[in-house]
Design an enzyme around this catalytic site. Structure first.
Site, PDB file in Angstrom:
ATOM      1  N   TYR A  47       0.840  -1.191   0.000  1.00  0.00           N
ATOM      2  CA  TYR A  47       0.000   0.000   0.000  1.00  0.00           C
ATOM      3  C   TYR A  47       0.882   1.251   0.000  1.00  0.00           C
ATOM      4  O   TYR A  47       0.670   2.181  -0.775  1.00  0.00           O
ATOM      5  CB  TYR A  47      -0.904  -0.035   1.237  1.00  0.00           C
ATOM      6  CG  TYR A  47      -1.779   1.184   1.379  1.00  0.00           C
ATOM      7  CD1 TYR A  47      -2.959   1.286   0.654  1.00  0.00           C
ATOM      8  CD2 TYR A  47      -1.418   2.227   2.219  1.00  0.00           C
ATOM      9  CE1 TYR A  47      -3.758   2.407   0.772  1.00  0.00           C
ATOM     10  CE2 TYR A  47      -2.211   3.349   2.338  1.00  0.00           C
ATOM     11  CZ  TYR A  47      -3.382   3.436   1.615  1.00  0.00           C
ATOM     12  OH  TYR A  47      -4.163   4.556   1.720  1.00  0.00           O
ATOM     13  N   LYS A 129       1.984   1.031  21.795  1.00  0.00           N
ATOM     14  CA  LYS A 129       1.099   1.453  20.696  1.00  0.00           C
ATOM     15  C   LYS A 129       0.171   0.280  20.384  1.00  0.00           C
ATOM     16  O   LYS A 129       0.550  -0.677  19.714  1.00  0.00           O
ATOM     17  CB  LYS A 129       1.922   1.829  19.467  1.00  0.00           C
ATOM     18  CG  LYS A 129       1.099   2.403  18.345  1.00  0.00           C
ATOM     19  CD  LYS A 129       2.011   3.027  17.295  1.00  0.00           C
ATOM     20  CE  LYS A 129       1.242   3.722  16.200  1.00  0.00           C
ATOM     21  NZ  LYS A 129       0.436   2.838  15.375  1.00  0.00           N
ATOM     22  N   ASP A 131      -2.703  -1.859  18.754  1.00  0.00           N
ATOM     23  CA  ASP A 131      -3.173  -1.951  17.387  1.00  0.00           C
ATOM     24  C   ASP A 131      -4.687  -2.123  17.361  1.00  0.00           C
ATOM     25  O   ASP A 131      -5.205  -3.225  17.297  1.00  0.00           O
ATOM     26  CB  ASP A 131      -2.481  -3.149  16.719  1.00  0.00           C
ATOM     27  CG  ASP A 131      -2.439  -2.995  15.223  1.00  0.00           C
ATOM     28  OD1 ASP A 131      -2.813  -1.921  14.728  1.00  0.00           O
ATOM     29  OD2 ASP A 131      -2.036  -3.957  14.553  1.00  0.00           O
ATOM     30  N   TYR A 238      -5.347   7.762  25.787  1.00  0.00           N
ATOM     31  CA  TYR A 238      -3.945   8.188  25.730  1.00  0.00           C
ATOM     32  C   TYR A 238      -3.756   9.624  25.273  1.00  0.00           C
ATOM     33  O   TYR A 238      -2.640  10.092  25.111  1.00  0.00           O
ATOM     34  CB  TYR A 238      -3.111   7.255  24.855  1.00  0.00           C
ATOM     35  CG  TYR A 238      -3.686   7.017  23.465  1.00  0.00           C
ATOM     36  CD1 TYR A 238      -3.840   8.053  22.554  1.00  0.00           C
ATOM     37  CD2 TYR A 238      -4.066   5.732  23.080  1.00  0.00           C
ATOM     38  CE1 TYR A 238      -4.355   7.825  21.296  1.00  0.00           C
ATOM     39  CE2 TYR A 238      -4.596   5.494  21.825  1.00  0.00           C
ATOM     40  CZ  TYR A 238      -4.731   6.554  20.933  1.00  0.00           C
ATOM     41  OH  TYR A 238      -5.262   6.336  19.700  1.00  0.00           O
ATOM     42  N   CYS A 420      -7.638 -18.107 -17.255  1.00  0.00           N
ATOM     43  CA  CYS A 420      -8.293 -17.731 -16.009  1.00  0.00           C
ATOM     44  C   CYS A 420      -8.986 -18.953 -15.414  1.00  0.00           C
ATOM     45  O   CYS A 420      -9.783 -19.597 -16.101  1.00  0.00           O
ATOM     46  CB  CYS A 420      -9.320 -16.632 -16.292  1.00  0.00           C
ATOM     47  SG  CYS A 420     -10.434 -16.338 -14.911  1.00  0.00           S
TER      48      CYS A 420
HETATM   49  S1  IVH Z   1      -1.133   9.414  20.103  1.00  0.00           S
HETATM   50  C1  IVH Z   1      -1.326  13.282  18.297  1.00  0.00           C
HETATM   51  N1  IVH Z   1      -0.778   7.303  21.574  1.00  0.00           N
HETATM   52  O1  IVH Z   1      -1.579   5.166  16.574  1.00  0.00           O
HETATM   53  C2  IVH Z   1      -1.196  11.931  18.818  1.00  0.00           C
HETATM   54  N2  IVH Z   1      -1.619   6.974  19.374  1.00  0.00           N
HETATM   55  O2  IVH Z   1      -0.261   6.415  14.210  1.00  0.00           O
HETATM   56  C3  IVH Z   1      -1.974  10.953  18.092  1.00  0.00           C
HETATM   57  N3  IVH Z   1      -2.118   4.653  18.830  1.00  0.00           N
HETATM   58  O3  IVH Z   1      -4.302   6.923  15.253  1.00  0.00           O
HETATM   59  C4  IVH Z   1      -1.983   9.615  18.596  1.00  0.00           C
HETATM   60  N4  IVH Z   1      -1.526   3.809  20.766  1.00  0.00           N
HETATM   61  O4  IVH Z   1      -4.774   4.818  16.635  1.00  0.00           O
HETATM   62  C5  IVH Z   1      -1.170   7.762  20.382  1.00  0.00           C
HETATM   63  N5  IVH Z   1      -0.423   5.547  23.014  1.00  0.00           N
HETATM   64  C6  IVH Z   1      -0.820   5.994  21.832  1.00  0.00           C
HETATM   65  C7  IVH Z   1      -1.310   5.138  20.823  1.00  0.00           C
HETATM   66  C8  IVH Z   1      -1.688   5.671  19.607  1.00  0.00           C
HETATM   67  C9  IVH Z   1      -2.011   3.549  19.579  1.00  0.00           C
HETATM   68  C10 IVH Z   1      -2.590   4.704  17.443  1.00  0.00           C
HETATM   69  C11 IVH Z   1      -3.766   5.605  17.212  1.00  0.00           C
HETATM   70  C12 IVH Z   1      -3.319   6.624  16.201  1.00  0.00           C
HETATM   71  C13 IVH Z   1      -2.161   5.943  15.567  1.00  0.00           C
HETATM   72  C14 IVH Z   1      -1.165   6.963  15.075  1.00  0.00           C
END
Ligand code: IVH
Length: 705
Positions: A47, A129, A131, A238, A420
């Site tokens: 992607y 982080k 998922d 968070y 196919c």
């Molecule tokens: S902070 C401005 N904290 O990661 C800050 N994101 O790539 C924005 N995510 O859309 C996000 N754990 O779905 C933050 N501890 C965490 C997180 C987190 C998972 C995800 C979230 C966000 C994506 C960003």
């Protein structure tokens, strides 16, 4: 992936425009599969490669950036069925870091931006982080009033009623809270809950989810909230959006406050003093990853001081004060038992690996995508091989490599089919691309619904009242399988009237809408055929050049004969034959597009469809837009060199709107060559053939400025 795609630098402007059109459609489709259907077909890397290619082409051809360009959107537009919510403060995403160097750079950038001294401590909060998918929860005077998905970051969907069913989301806050408070966090499903859900789903013959993230997304975005209520969803806070008063002075204290108000927060988060500490935590979490009850794909680091966060701000949708440190993809070894071919809705043949089931990052994997013929070649994998499979985040597993040292005696090379498996039509590589596509198009059962949808769509036959639902139902009941069948639906009037939800009037309306389109302009018919790379614009040019379907088919046959006599890929069109060269000279048609056209018209199934349509329809010549007494109507023009007053695309569009045909190369049929500075061989050829060469200024005078 774009292995096999032409290097961006080699693209002509027309090829670039066609490629951008293709990429916009393809990326939009993957966005929809990912965000709205929770059923991605490609890996993150593939992607990303599509988006990179799009960006690279846009950098080189800035005039061609489309209104619907993927670079102008992030993520997916809201799914239908939920109201839109404009976020009071955008929901940002995170920049990625992959190693210690990236993290040192991150902290150095923060220091530089804030003008901090070398020894000034920069405290960072490290958070796993998770998922899942992010959500924004709005509280007014301590009561939960609105919940939204992230959507494209600016506008999400109102999923309040669904979020309301999640126990871990407090409906009223404890203690003192700001009167307006938007709490942001992750909706997710634990691994044990996910496995139990999938078992229930499988037992009930319902959809089984690929991983916890997809399960959470699919559960949350349910029109019927009772379905959501039955799903084991959780929420971890968070971050926050709009607040009527400051929550705290540091991120750490703010999260503690959210916990005191009743939110779940991650107990594994740590306050770290420097990069060494965050790296130690990263290693620790990476070690615990498999045992954690939920999927994490990395660690997020955030500058602790909120006044610093404020000063740092954001750049292109990601805050300067935070970064995501990604975990490597999860891998495991297993055996490749077989390779089968799947035919997609658009006719692409995708090889799929059948694997000896293996657990990768807590998920049992028994299939992996091999993408295309080149990928099998690149990996050098054979049936029977030991292979390394990878699950990166939430996508279909991939084969990373074959372990050649362990190759068993009988390991078999896979030969990619040239037919196919769904319809038996010839399957061919698309121009110079890696993808193999079924040429059965309109008759291939795997593609029929998609093809028929396109056939009746707005810019094609524009048949009102024949929606996707009807196409699927009519096809299942054997009423339509080819486009011609649509025009014979009147033979089934009684059948139709007897259908549930249909009455005499709605059947009469549908049949009348179909009759109205029995007379159809040639360009719409060409567009409706769904020939690879032939969209509305090229369909118009073909119609303009050939006038009737018979003429078009005759040219295709002649050009195909030229090409067959001389199938050499690299040759110039002129060396292949006159008919072929004339076809390639049409603007937006190069050898690549011409070959797709010829493949379509050569396929016996498609010829039958055309014969059939020829009997059902009255095909009208394409009428160029009214051009009054334009001096260039019907003339063939070639633009070359640099234009000063307008971009090449504008010049072409303008000329076409005045009834001219714009060609990509000079031939005897050319009437004018408009040459700007830097014009080379085309201007020379015009001089040789005695064709009028105009400067840009002379051209503008000719067409009236
Ligand atoms: S902070 C401005 N904290 O990661 C800050 N994101 O790539 C924005 N995510 O859309 C996000 N754990 O779905 C933050 N501890 C965490 C997180 C987190 C998972 C995800 C979230 C966000 C994506 C960003």
């Amino acid at each position: 992936m774009n292995e096999g795609a032409s290097p961006v630098d080699d693209l002509s402007e027309a090829e670039a425009a066609a490629e951008l059109e293709r990429l916009a459609a393809e990326i939009a489709r993957h966005d929809e599969l990912y965000y709205q259907d929770d059923a991605p077909e490609v890996s993150d890397a593939e992607y990303d490669a599509l988006r990179h290619r799009n960006a690279a082409i846009e950098t080189l051809f800035s005039a061609l950036v489309r209104a619907d360009s993927p670079s102008r959107r992030v993520g997916a537009a809201p799914a239908v069925g939920f109201a839109k919510v404009t976020h009071a403060r955008p929901m940002l995403s995170l920049a990625n870091a992959f190693d210690a160097d990236d993290l040192h750079d991150f902290v150095a950038r923060v220091r530089r931006f804030l003008n901090l001294g070398e020894d000034e401590p920069v405290e960072l909060v490290a958070e796993p982080k998770i998922d899942g998918l992010s959500a924004s929860l709005r509280y007014a005077d301590g009561r939960f009033v609105l919940g939204a998905t992230r959507g494209d970051g600016s506008v999400g969907e109102d999923i309040t009623r669904n979020l309301d069913t999640i126990d871990e989301i407090p409906k009223t806050l404890t203690g003192k809270a700001p009167s307006v408070l938007e709490v942001r966090g992750e909706v997710y499903m634990t691994k044990p809950d996910f496995r139990a859900l999938n078992e229930r789903q499988a037992a009930a013959d319902d959809k089984v989810f690929a991983n916890p993230r997809n399960a959470a997304a699919g559960s949350l975005r349910q029109i019927d909230r009772t379905v959501t209520a039955g799903r084991p969803l959780r929420f971890l806070a968070y971050s926050w959006g709009e607040v009527s008063e400051d929550v705290a002075e540091t991120h750490w204290a703010a999260i503690e406050r959210l916990a005191a108000m009743g939110f779940q927060t991650n107990p594994l988060s740590r306050l770290c003093a420097d990069v060494d500490e965050i790296l130690a935590l990263y290693d620790d979490l990476l070690g615990q990853r498999a045992e954690l009850p939920y999927d994490i794909d990395g660690v997020v680091y955030k500058v602790n001081r909120l006044d610093w966060q404020e000063r740092l701000g954001a750049v292109s949708r990601a805050p300067r004060w935070a970064v995501a440190h990604k975990f490597p993809a999860e891998q495991a070894e297993t055996e490749l038992l077989d390779i089968t071919i799947q035919v997609g809705r658009t006719g692409s043949l995708t090889p799929v690996a059948a694997l000896k089931p293996v657990t990768v990052g807590g998920v049992v994997v028994s299939r992996a995508t091999l993408h295309n013929e080149d990928e099998i070649e690149r990996l050098g994998v054979r049936i029977g091989d030991h292979v390394i499979v990878q699950r990166a985040g939430d996508v279909i597993p991939q084969i990373v490599r074959a372990i050649e040292d362990k190759r068993p005696q009988g390991a078999k090379k896979f030969s990619f089919p040239d037919r196919c498996p769904a319809c038996g039509s010839r399957a061919a590589r698309e121009g110079d691309k890696a993808r193999t596509r079924c040429t059965g198009g309109l008759i291939c059962p795997a593609q029929q619904v998609e093809r028929l949808k396109h056939f009746v769509s707005r810019n094609a036959f524009d048949i009102e009242g024949l929606g996707t639902k009807h196409i699927i139902a009519f096809r299942e009941d054997g009423l339509i399988s080819t486009p011609g069948d649509i025009f014979r639906l009147h033979d089934h009037r009684e059948d139709l009237e007897a259908r549930e939800g249909w009455g005499g009037q709605s059947v009469a309306n549908l049949l009348a809408a179909i009759e109205e389109r029995r007379k159809i302009p040639l360009d719409r018919l060409i567009n409706a055929l769904g020939i690879p790379q032939i969209g509305q614009a090229t369909a118009r040019l073909l119609a303009l050049n050939y006038g009737t379907l018979d003429a078009l088919r005759a040219v295709m046959d002649a050009a195909a004969a030229d090409r067959q006599a001389d199938p050499n890929e690299d040759k110039k069109p002129e060396l292949v034959g006159e008919a072929y060269a004339a076809l390639c000279a049409i603007d937006q048609v190069g050898m690549n597009v011409a070959d797709d056209l010829l493949a379509f018209f050569a396929e016996p199934h498609n010829r039958e469809v055309l014969d059939d349509l020829g009997r059902e329809l009255e095909i009208e010549a394409y009428e160029a837009p009214s051009v009054g007494d334009s001096p260039v109507a019907g003339k063939t023009v070639v633009f070359t060199g640099t234009l000063v007053e307008m971009t090449r695309s504008e010049a072409k569009a303008r000329a076409e709107s005045l009834g001219a045909k714009v060609a990509g190369s000079v031939s005897k049929k050319t009437d004018y060559v408009v040459a700007g500075p830097g014009a080379g061989s085309k201007a020379k050829k015009a001089a040789e053939l005695g064709i009028a060469t105009l400067s840009e200024e002379e051209w503008l005078t000719l067409i009236g400025g």
